[in-house]
Design an enzyme around this catalytic site. Sequence first.
Site, mmCIF file in Angstrom:
data_model
loop_
_atom_site.group_PDB
_atom_site.id
_atom_site.type_symbol
_atom_site.label_atom_id
_atom_site.label_comp_id
_atom_site.label_asym_id
_atom_site.label_seq_id
_atom_site.Cartn_x
_atom_site.Cartn_y
_atom_site.Cartn_z
ATOM 1 N N SER A 155 30.083 -72.389 91.151
ATOM 2 C CA SER A 155 29.313 -73.163 90.192
ATOM 3 C C SER A 155 28.809 -74.458 90.827
ATOM 4 O O SER A 155 28.095 -74.420 91.818
ATOM 5 C CB SER A 155 30.169 -73.413 88.941
ATOM 6 O OG SER A 155 29.384 -73.863 87.875
ATOM 7 N N ASP A 246 25.260 -64.990 82.321
ATOM 8 C CA ASP A 246 25.481 -66.367 82.745
ATOM 9 C C ASP A 246 24.127 -67.067 82.800
ATOM 10 O O ASP A 246 23.194 -66.562 83.441
ATOM 11 C CB ASP A 246 26.130 -66.363 84.135
ATOM 12 C CG ASP A 246 26.451 -67.748 84.670
ATOM 13 O OD1 ASP A 246 26.076 -68.746 84.034
ATOM 14 O OD2 ASP A 246 27.083 -67.815 85.741
ATOM 15 N N HIS A 276 29.954 -66.585 83.066
ATOM 16 C CA HIS A 276 30.296 -67.660 83.988
ATOM 17 C C HIS A 276 31.799 -67.935 83.966
ATOM 18 O O HIS A 276 32.445 -67.811 82.932
ATOM 19 C CB HIS A 276 29.538 -68.931 83.582
ATOM 20 C CG HIS A 276 29.579 -70.002 84.608
ATOM 21 N ND1 HIS A 276 28.766 -69.996 85.719
ATOM 22 C CD2 HIS A 276 30.347 -71.120 84.717
ATOM 23 C CE1 HIS A 276 29.018 -71.066 86.451
ATOM 24 N NE2 HIS A 276 29.976 -71.763 85.863
#
Length: 304
Positions: A155, A246, A276
Amino acid sequence: MKLSEQVQKVLTKIQNIEVPEGLRPWEAGRIFYEKFIPLAGEKEPVFKIDEKELTNDGHPVRLRIYRPTNHDRSPFIIYFHGGWFNAGNLETHDTPLCQLANLSKTVIIAVDYRLAPEHAFPAGLNDCEFAVKWIIENASFLNLDPTKITIAGDSAGAALAATVTRKFRNNIHAQLLIYPVTDNSLETPSWKEFQNGPLLDLKGGIQAWDWYLSGSADRGNPDAVPLLADDLQNLPPTFVAVAEYDPLRDEGILYAEKLKTNGISVNLKLYKGTTHGFFQMGGFIDDAKVLMQDMAEFIKNQNS
Protein backbone atom coordinates in the site's frame (compact mmCIF):
# COMPACT_ATOMS: atom_id res chain seq x y z
CA MET A 1 -19.01 -7.58 -6.41
CA LYS A 2 -18.31 -11.21 -5.54
CA LEU A 3 -16.19 -11.08 -2.41
CA SER A 4 -15.11 -14.46 -1.14
CA GLU A 5 -16.89 -15.76 1.94
CA GLN A 6 -13.64 -15.46 3.91
CA VAL A 7 -13.19 -11.82 2.93
CA GLN A 8 -16.80 -11.02 3.86
CA LYS A 9 -16.28 -12.51 7.33
CA VAL A 10 -13.15 -10.44 7.85
CA LEU A 11 -14.91 -7.26 6.74
CA THR A 12 -17.64 -7.97 9.29
CA LYS A 13 -15.00 -8.29 12.01
CA ILE A 14 -13.44 -5.00 10.91
CA GLN A 15 -16.82 -3.24 10.96
CA ASN A 16 -17.19 -4.26 14.60
CA ILE A 17 -13.85 -2.78 15.71
CA GLU A 18 -14.34 -0.13 18.39
CA VAL A 19 -12.00 2.84 18.90
CA PRO A 20 -11.99 5.16 21.95
CA GLU A 21 -13.68 8.52 21.53
CA GLY A 22 -12.04 11.92 21.87
CA LEU A 23 -9.01 11.18 19.74
CA ARG A 24 -7.73 13.17 16.80
CA PRO A 25 -8.69 11.47 13.51
CA TRP A 26 -5.23 10.13 12.71
CA GLU A 27 -4.79 8.83 16.26
CA ALA A 28 -8.09 6.97 16.03
CA GLY A 29 -7.06 5.62 12.63
CA ARG A 30 -3.83 4.24 14.04
CA ILE A 31 -5.60 2.41 16.84
CA PHE A 32 -8.16 1.07 14.38
CA TYR A 33 -5.36 -0.22 12.11
CA GLU A 34 -3.48 -1.82 15.01
CA LYS A 35 -6.61 -3.82 15.80
CA PHE A 36 -6.14 -5.62 12.48
CA ILE A 37 -3.13 -7.46 13.96
CA PRO A 38 -5.05 -10.61 15.10
CA LEU A 39 -6.36 -11.07 11.53
CA ALA A 40 -2.87 -12.22 10.49
CA GLY A 41 -3.18 -15.36 12.62
CA GLU A 42 -0.67 -16.95 14.95
CA LYS A 43 2.81 -15.47 14.99
CA GLU A 44 5.41 -17.97 13.75
CA PRO A 45 8.71 -18.38 15.57
CA VAL A 46 11.69 -17.06 13.59
CA PHE A 47 15.29 -18.23 14.11
CA LYS A 48 16.35 -14.78 15.34
CA ILE A 49 14.82 -11.30 15.56
CA ASP A 50 16.96 -8.26 16.32
CA GLU A 51 16.13 -4.58 16.61
CA LYS A 52 18.28 -1.53 15.95
CA GLU A 53 17.55 2.14 16.35
CA LEU A 54 19.14 4.65 14.00
CA THR A 55 18.89 8.43 14.20
CA ASN A 56 18.03 10.48 11.15
CA ASP A 57 18.13 14.25 11.58
CA GLY A 58 17.39 13.86 15.28
CA HIS A 59 14.52 11.41 14.73
CA PRO A 60 14.62 7.70 15.67
CA VAL A 61 14.31 5.16 12.86
CA ARG A 62 13.72 1.66 14.23
CA LEU A 63 14.64 -1.46 12.31
CA ARG A 64 13.43 -4.99 13.03
CA ILE A 65 15.57 -7.73 11.48
CA TYR A 66 14.02 -11.17 10.90
CA ARG A 67 16.58 -13.94 10.33
CA PRO A 68 14.98 -17.27 9.35
CA THR A 69 18.36 -19.08 9.32
CA ASN A 70 21.92 -18.60 10.53
CA HIS A 71 23.35 -18.50 6.99
CA ASP A 72 26.20 -16.13 6.23
CA ARG A 73 25.81 -13.23 3.78
CA SER A 74 22.11 -13.82 3.26
CA PRO A 75 19.98 -12.16 0.58
CA PHE A 76 17.60 -9.73 2.23
CA ILE A 77 14.42 -7.70 1.86
CA ILE A 78 14.00 -4.15 3.15
CA TYR A 79 10.29 -3.73 3.93
CA PHE A 80 8.12 -0.62 4.36
CA HIS A 81 4.72 -1.11 6.01
CA GLY A 82 1.42 0.23 4.73
CA GLY A 83 -1.08 2.48 6.49
CA TRP A 84 -1.93 5.39 4.15
CA PHE A 85 1.30 7.19 5.18
CA ASN A 86 -0.31 8.01 8.55
CA ALA A 87 -0.64 4.67 10.36
CA GLY A 88 1.16 1.38 10.82
CA ASN A 89 4.33 0.38 12.62
CA LEU A 90 6.59 -2.61 13.22
CA GLU A 91 3.82 -4.41 15.12
CA THR A 92 1.08 -4.11 12.50
CA HIS A 93 3.16 -6.16 10.06
CA ASP A 94 5.09 -8.37 12.46
CA THR A 95 3.12 -11.59 11.95
CA PRO A 96 3.05 -11.60 8.12
CA LEU A 97 6.74 -10.66 7.96
CA CYS A 98 7.62 -13.59 10.22
CA GLN A 99 5.68 -15.81 7.83
CA LEU A 100 7.34 -14.34 4.74
CA ALA A 101 10.84 -14.61 6.24
CA ASN A 102 10.33 -18.30 7.02
CA LEU A 103 8.68 -19.09 3.70
CA SER A 104 11.24 -17.28 1.54
CA LYS A 105 14.24 -18.22 3.74
CA THR A 106 15.28 -14.58 3.33
CA VAL A 107 16.27 -12.01 5.94
CA ILE A 108 13.71 -9.19 6.22
CA ILE A 109 14.49 -5.76 7.64
CA ALA A 110 11.33 -3.78 8.49
CA VAL A 111 11.68 -0.01 8.72
CA ASP A 112 9.60 2.13 11.11
CA TYR A 113 9.42 5.54 9.43
CA ARG A 114 7.82 8.83 10.51
CA LEU A 115 4.11 9.27 9.81
CA ALA A 116 1.86 12.09 8.58
CA PRO A 117 0.28 14.42 9.48
CA GLU A 118 2.81 15.24 12.22
CA HIS A 119 5.58 14.43 9.75
CA ALA A 120 4.36 15.11 6.23
CA PHE A 121 6.23 14.27 3.01
CA PRO A 122 9.16 13.90 2.64
CA ALA A 123 9.90 12.98 6.29
CA GLY A 124 8.87 9.32 6.04
CA LEU A 125 10.58 8.88 2.69
CA ASN A 126 13.73 10.47 4.06
CA ASP A 127 13.72 7.94 6.91
CA CYS A 128 13.35 5.09 4.42
CA GLU A 129 16.19 6.36 2.25
CA PHE A 130 18.37 6.92 5.29
CA ALA A 131 17.71 3.37 6.50
CA VAL A 132 18.46 1.83 3.09
CA LYS A 133 21.71 3.76 2.79
CA TRP A 134 22.76 2.69 6.29
CA ILE A 135 21.86 -0.96 5.64
CA ILE A 136 23.80 -1.04 2.36
CA GLU A 137 26.85 0.54 4.00
CA ASN A 138 26.66 -1.89 6.92
CA ALA A 139 25.72 -5.06 5.01
CA SER A 140 28.95 -6.84 5.94
CA PHE A 141 28.51 -5.94 9.61
CA LEU A 142 24.93 -7.28 9.40
CA ASN A 143 26.16 -10.46 7.65
CA LEU A 144 24.07 -9.74 4.56
CA ASP A 145 24.72 -10.02 0.83
CA PRO A 146 24.71 -6.46 -0.59
CA THR A 147 24.33 -7.82 -4.15
CA LYS A 148 20.91 -9.37 -3.40
CA ILE A 149 18.68 -6.63 -1.99
CA THR A 150 14.92 -6.65 -2.54
CA ILE A 151 12.89 -3.53 -1.71
CA ALA A 152 9.30 -4.29 -0.71
CA GLY A 153 6.18 -2.77 0.78
CA ASP A 154 2.41 -2.83 0.84
CA SER A 155 0.00 0.00 0.00
CA ALA A 156 1.59 3.31 1.07
CA GLY A 157 4.72 1.34 1.95
CA ALA A 158 4.81 0.14 -1.65
CA ALA A 159 4.78 3.78 -2.79
CA LEU A 160 7.82 4.37 -0.61
CA ALA A 161 9.39 1.17 -1.95
CA ALA A 162 8.87 2.26 -5.56
CA THR A 163 10.60 5.59 -4.94
CA VAL A 164 13.44 4.04 -2.95
CA THR A 165 14.01 1.50 -5.73
CA ARG A 166 14.26 4.29 -8.30
CA LYS A 167 16.78 6.17 -6.18
CA PHE A 168 18.92 3.14 -5.33
CA ARG A 169 18.43 1.22 -8.59
CA ASN A 170 22.13 0.43 -8.94
CA ASN A 171 22.04 -1.40 -5.60
CA ILE A 172 18.65 -3.11 -5.81
CA HIS A 173 18.22 -6.67 -7.07
CA ALA A 174 14.39 -6.83 -7.13
CA GLN A 175 11.29 -4.99 -5.94
CA LEU A 176 8.04 -6.31 -4.57
CA LEU A 177 4.94 -4.08 -4.47
CA ILE A 178 1.74 -5.22 -2.76
CA TYR A 179 -1.38 -3.28 -3.90
CA PRO A 180 0.76 -0.15 -4.26
CA VAL A 181 -0.37 3.45 -3.84
CA THR A 182 0.93 5.12 -7.01
CA ASP A 183 -1.51 7.91 -7.97
CA ASN A 184 -3.00 10.81 -5.99
CA SER A 185 -5.65 11.71 -8.57
CA LEU A 186 -8.09 9.12 -7.13
CA GLU A 187 -9.82 9.10 -10.53
CA THR A 188 -9.13 5.62 -11.90
CA PRO A 189 -12.11 3.39 -12.74
CA SER A 190 -11.48 1.28 -9.63
CA TRP A 191 -11.59 4.38 -7.41
CA LYS A 192 -14.94 5.30 -8.96
CA GLU A 193 -16.27 1.75 -8.67
CA PHE A 194 -15.15 1.25 -5.05
CA GLN A 195 -15.35 4.82 -3.77
CA ASN A 196 -17.46 3.55 -0.87
CA GLY A 197 -15.27 0.55 -0.09
CA PRO A 198 -14.82 -2.21 0.83
CA LEU A 199 -12.21 -1.27 3.46
CA LEU A 200 -10.82 1.86 1.76
CA ASP A 201 -13.05 4.69 0.59
CA LEU A 202 -12.66 7.90 -1.38
CA LYS A 203 -13.12 10.18 1.62
CA GLY A 204 -10.30 8.41 3.44
CA GLY A 205 -8.10 8.53 0.35
CA ILE A 206 -8.54 12.28 -0.01
CA GLN A 207 -7.78 12.79 3.68
CA ALA A 208 -4.67 10.59 3.54
CA TRP A 209 -3.17 12.49 0.63
CA ASP A 210 -4.02 15.84 2.24
CA TRP A 211 -2.20 14.82 5.42
CA TYR A 212 0.76 13.38 3.53
CA LEU A 213 1.25 16.20 1.02
CA SER A 214 0.83 19.29 3.13
CA GLY A 215 2.35 21.51 0.42
CA SER A 216 0.57 21.89 -2.92
CA ALA A 217 3.94 21.89 -4.71
CA ASP A 218 4.43 18.25 -3.69
CA ARG A 219 1.26 17.01 -5.40
CA GLY A 220 3.13 16.62 -8.67
CA ASN A 221 6.32 15.25 -7.13
CA PRO A 222 7.15 11.78 -8.51
CA ASP A 223 8.97 10.94 -5.27
CA ALA A 224 5.56 11.15 -3.57
CA VAL A 225 3.44 9.93 -6.49
CA PRO A 226 5.22 7.00 -8.22
CA LEU A 227 3.00 6.98 -11.32
CA LEU A 228 4.33 10.44 -12.24
CA ALA A 229 7.93 9.19 -12.43
CA ASP A 230 9.54 9.15 -15.87
CA ASP A 231 12.97 7.77 -14.94
CA LEU A 232 11.91 4.12 -14.82
CA GLN A 233 14.64 2.64 -16.99
CA ASN A 234 17.07 0.04 -15.63
CA LEU A 235 14.95 -0.85 -12.64
CA PRO A 236 15.11 -4.41 -11.25
CA PRO A 237 12.59 -7.20 -11.87
CA THR A 238 9.33 -6.39 -10.11
CA PHE A 239 6.43 -8.29 -8.59
CA VAL A 240 3.15 -6.36 -8.34
CA ALA A 241 0.13 -7.76 -6.50
CA VAL A 242 -3.33 -6.19 -6.81
CA ALA A 243 -6.68 -7.12 -5.28
CA GLU A 244 -9.81 -7.38 -7.43
CA TYR A 245 -12.08 -5.27 -5.21
CA ASP A 246 -9.59 -2.59 -4.20
CA PRO A 247 -9.83 1.09 -5.21
CA LEU A 248 -6.03 0.96 -5.62
CA ARG A 249 -6.27 -1.86 -8.15
CA ASP A 250 -6.04 0.17 -11.35
CA GLU A 251 -3.23 2.47 -10.23
CA GLY A 252 -1.19 -0.61 -9.33
CA ILE A 253 -1.85 -2.03 -12.79
CA LEU A 254 -1.00 1.30 -14.43
CA TYR A 255 2.34 1.42 -12.63
CA ALA A 256 3.12 -2.16 -13.64
CA GLU A 257 2.30 -1.33 -17.27
CA LYS A 258 4.46 1.79 -17.15
CA LEU A 259 7.36 -0.28 -15.87
CA LYS A 260 6.84 -2.75 -18.71
CA THR A 261 6.90 0.01 -21.33
CA ASN A 262 10.28 1.00 -19.92
CA GLY A 263 11.64 -2.49 -20.48
CA ILE A 264 11.30 -3.73 -16.90
CA SER A 265 10.50 -7.38 -16.20
CA VAL A 266 7.18 -7.33 -14.31
CA ASN A 267 5.19 -10.14 -12.74
CA LEU A 268 1.70 -8.70 -12.23
CA LYS A 269 -0.88 -10.81 -10.42
CA LEU A 270 -4.54 -10.08 -9.68
CA TYR A 271 -6.02 -11.81 -6.60
CA LYS A 272 -9.72 -12.34 -7.30
CA GLY A 273 -12.42 -12.07 -4.68
CA THR A 274 -10.12 -10.11 -2.38
CA THR A 275 -9.89 -6.56 -1.16
CA HIS A 276 -7.21 -4.21 0.06
CA GLY A 277 -5.16 -5.29 3.07
CA PHE A 278 -5.51 -9.05 2.65
CA PHE A 279 -1.74 -9.55 3.00
CA GLN A 280 -2.27 -8.90 6.73
CA MET A 281 -5.26 -11.24 7.05
CA GLY A 282 -3.67 -14.65 6.60
CA GLY A 283 -5.34 -16.03 9.70
CA PHE A 284 -8.70 -15.88 7.93
CA ILE A 285 -8.12 -15.44 4.18
CA ASP A 286 -6.49 -18.25 2.21
CA ASP A 287 -5.51 -15.91 -0.61
CA ALA A 288 -3.07 -14.26 1.80
CA LYS A 289 -1.22 -17.57 1.92
CA VAL A 290 -1.30 -17.77 -1.89
CA LEU A 291 0.17 -14.27 -2.05
CA MET A 292 2.87 -15.30 0.44
CA GLN A 293 3.77 -18.31 -1.70
CA ASP A 294 3.90 -16.17 -4.85
CA MET A 295 6.12 -13.60 -3.14
CA ALA A 296 8.43 -16.26 -1.75
CA GLU A 297 8.72 -17.93 -5.16
CA PHE A 298 9.52 -14.60 -6.82
CA ILE A 299 12.18 -13.82 -4.22
CA LYS A 300 13.75 -17.27 -4.47
CA ASN A 301 13.85 -17.05 -8.28
CA GLN A 302 15.56 -13.64 -8.15
CA ASN A 303 18.11 -14.86 -5.60
CA SER A 304 18.92 -18.17 -7.30
